[in-house]
Design a protein around this motif. Structure first.
Motif: not given
Length: 334
Positions: A82-90, A151-166
């Motif tokens: 994700m960091l070095a090669h900008e690959v999507q999270f999934l 932060f992980p991103e799935i289908f355009g939604h980035k999981f930044i909010d603590p509720v979303d992360q949980y």
């Protein structure tokens, strides 16, 4: 298509998973706050890895102490892509999990001739080797860690909010429980139980010991990698201490406290150990001391772990009813 017996077995095990899902998702609606959600994430991640370890230990009798190493493969592999090669999270997670699958199958095949303490020491050596590689200075940051992970991103939604992360980790745990239930209810799960109980008898009835052992060890490694791969981006920074051999031993303790072979017990054991380490002051040293005392108490009072609580409750209730009946008869005779 699954046969009727398989469907019945799977359905019987589905109810506990649904209860677990209600509890996990319902936790969000109790307004736990950021600290509570962070603890929930840590518990769910530990539970995912513990369920995978339970499949190897309780499912096939393979005493592994290397789960933290496979978590490191998932965590660092996902973070690096994700960091070095900008690959999507999934896609990054999938690649890291495939790497863990290959390494897990290789380690499982090499360790086929080992049993008991020898297998445990071999897997601990693998975990220690992975930890030693991570500590070395290099592209992965060495002892200083690896950051900043997106932060992980799935289908355009980035999981930044603590509720979303949980919720991301909770849903992952639910899916892992479903897959594990499917495996244990299948013919392969019964073959694994046969291997655990008596390898000679299992081989005599046609069970492929080599294939089943390698498969379950590889699956355990995959689930461990999923736990590390999901958790790494949520933390935005990881370091080797998250995957030290001590963490592997903690995972083993979670499985023991939960009850060998019970995936829901593993979740409870993970919750107990993670909460204990977070709640007891003293930078974890006092927590580990208390944890050791808890393990001793469980061995003496609850050898089947937390999963044995219903059985213990039924036994105590039966004794109480017996004494009540006996007292009533004695009183009536007087």
């Amino acid at each position: 298509m699954p046969d009727k017996a398989f469907a019945v077995r799977a359905g019987r095990h589905l109810a506990p998973t649904l209860i677990a899902a209600v509890i996990l998702i319902g936790f969000v609606f109790t307004d736990p706050g950021p600290s509570g959600l962070a603890l929930g994430v840590n518990i769910a991640v530990a539970a995912i890895a513990s369920v995978g370890l339970t499949l190897a230990i309780g499912g096939a009798g393979q005493f592994s102490l290397g789960q933290a190493g496979f978590m490191a493969i998932g965590g660092y592999g996902t973070a690096y892509l994700m960091l070095a090669h900008e690959v999507q999270f999934l896609w990054a997670l999938l690649a890291a999990v495939l790497l863990a699958l290959v390494i897990g199958a290789l380690v499982g095949y090499i360790a086929l001739r080992l049993h008991g303490n020898y297998l445990a020491m071999a897997t601990l050596a693998v975990s220690s080797g992975i930890y030693a590689l991570l500590v070395l200075p290099g592209e992965l940051g060495g002892a200083n860690g690896y950051a900043p992970i997106p932060f992980p991103e799935i289908f355009g939604h980035k999981f930044i909010d603590p509720v979303d992360q949980y919720l991301l980790v909770a849903v992952t745990l639910i899916l892992v429980l479903l897959v594990s239930n499917w495996l244990l209810a299948s013919r392969g799960g019964k073959e694994l139980a046969a291997i655990r109980d008596d390898e000679v008898a299992a081989r005599a009835v046609g069970v492929n010991i080599t294939a089943r052992k390698v498969q379950i060890f590889a699956l355990s490694a995959v689930i461990g990698a999923v736990a590390g791969g999901v958790n790494g981006p949520l933390q935005t920074a990881i370091d080797p201490s998250l995957y030290s051999p001590a963490v592997s031993i903690q995972m083993f303790v979670m499985v023991i406290l939960g009850g060998l072979g019970n995936i829901y017990g593993a979740v409870l054991g993970a919750a107990l150990v993670t909460w204990l380490i977070a709640a007891v002051p003293g930078n974890g040293s006092w927590a580990l001391t208390i944890l050791g005392m808890v393990v001793i108490a469980f061995m003496a009072l609850l050898p089947d772990g937390l999963s044995g609580l219903p059985k213990l409750a039924r036994s105590l209730l039966g004794r109480l009813r017996g004494r009540t009946t006996e007292g009533s008869i004695t009183g009536g005779s007087k």
